[in-house]
Design a protein around this motif. Sequence first.
Motif, PDB file in Angstrom:
ATOM      1  N   LEU A 111      67.649 -28.059 -24.163  1.00  0.00           N
ATOM      2  CA  LEU A 111      68.818 -28.196 -23.596  1.00  0.00           C
ATOM      3  C   LEU A 111      69.705 -28.266 -24.755  1.00  0.00           C
ATOM      4  N   ASP A 112      70.481 -27.259 -24.586  1.00  0.00           N
ATOM      5  CA  ASP A 112      71.700 -27.112 -25.804  1.00  0.00           C
ATOM      6  C   ASP A 112      72.519 -28.497 -25.374  1.00  0.00           C
ATOM      7  N   GLY A 113      73.298 -28.887 -26.599  1.00  0.00           N
ATOM      8  CA  GLY A 113      74.462 -29.597 -26.614  1.00  0.00           C
ATOM      9  C   GLY A 113      75.718 -29.391 -25.609  1.00  0.00           C
ATOM     10  N   ARG A 114      75.790 -27.830 -25.510  1.00  0.00           N
ATOM     11  CA  ARG A 114      76.897 -27.551 -24.496  1.00  0.00           C
ATOM     12  C   ARG A 114      76.399 -27.811 -23.040  1.00  0.00           C
ATOM     13  N   LEU A 115      75.240 -27.596 -22.823  1.00  0.00           N
ATOM     14  CA  LEU A 115      74.641 -27.875 -21.436  1.00  0.00           C
ATOM     15  C   LEU A 115      74.986 -29.407 -21.328  1.00  0.00           C
ATOM     16  N   VAL A 116      74.437 -30.222 -22.298  1.00  0.00           N
ATOM     17  CA  VAL A 116      74.583 -31.733 -22.121  1.00  0.00           C
ATOM     18  C   VAL A 116      76.080 -31.965 -21.860  1.00  0.00           C
ATOM     19  N   ALA A 117      76.899 -31.517 -22.681  1.00  0.00           N
ATOM     20  CA  ALA A 117      78.448 -31.687 -22.610  1.00  0.00           C
ATOM     21  C   ALA A 117      78.798 -31.422 -21.066  1.00  0.00           C
ATOM     22  N   GLU A 118      78.586 -30.217 -20.566  1.00  0.00           N
ATOM     23  CA  GLU A 118      79.011 -29.809 -19.391  1.00  0.00           C
ATOM     24  C   GLU A 118      78.369 -30.847 -18.395  1.00  0.00           C
ATOM     25  N   ALA A 119      77.098 -31.113 -18.339  1.00  0.00           N
ATOM     26  CA  ALA A 119      76.542 -32.214 -17.499  1.00  0.00           C
ATOM     27  C   ALA A 119      77.196 -33.412 -17.605  1.00  0.00           C
ATOM     28  N   HIS A 120      77.578 -34.006 -18.612  1.00  0.00           N
ATOM     29  CA  HIS A 120      78.310 -35.279 -18.709  1.00  0.00           C
ATOM     30  C   HIS A 120      79.709 -35.032 -18.041  1.00  0.00           C
ATOM     31  N   ALA A 121      80.499 -33.893 -18.347  1.00  0.00           N
ATOM     32  CA  ALA A 121      81.801 -33.896 -17.617  1.00  0.00           C
ATOM     33  C   ALA A 121      81.702 -33.661 -16.208  1.00  0.00           C
ATOM     34  N   ARG A 122      80.557 -32.977 -15.816  1.00  0.00           N
ATOM     35  CA  ARG A 122      80.579 -32.730 -14.327  1.00  0.00           C
ATOM     36  C   ARG A 122      80.338 -34.106 -13.514  1.00  0.00           C
ATOM     37  N   TYR A 123      79.150 -34.852 -14.161  1.00  0.00           N
ATOM     38  CA  TYR A 123      78.460 -35.965 -13.731  1.00  0.00           C
ATOM     39  C   TYR A 123      79.807 -37.201 -13.608  1.00  0.00           C
TER      40      TYR A 123
END
Length: 134
Positions: A111-123
């Motif tokens: 999982l790329d850092g951009r995906l993790v950042a997107e997940a955190h924002a969405r969560y």
Amino acid sequence: MFTLLSLGELAEVCHMGPELYLRYSHGPEADAGHASTDHESGLLMPGLSANPLAAPKWWTLPVEDWLARRVCQYLRETHEGARPWVLHGRVVDFGPDNEPLLVEVNPVAWLDGRLVAEAHARYTERMNVGKSTH
């Protein structure tokens, strides 16, 4: 191993085949040849601990919301040098947090850092993060 860049890509991969799991560690090579350890007891478990990515049947929100929640569940481990990666394998037992323990592990993607950042924002935007269950 390829890298997933967005929650949409992760959702697509989850719909393609066998049940997938998420693991935070130093990666498949570091995990090869040894199982997870229960940190509280010190006991060796019979497989690698991982979290299922499939949403349960009761989940009626978008699957990306579920995936964001799963990705964020163990983010603290990134501070210890762990990276999130997707895998599949055969469940042989369950760990102390009722997480599946896998053998015959096949790595799928980082999982790329951009995906993790997107997940955190969405969560944090879409969930009542930290709300008590009582």
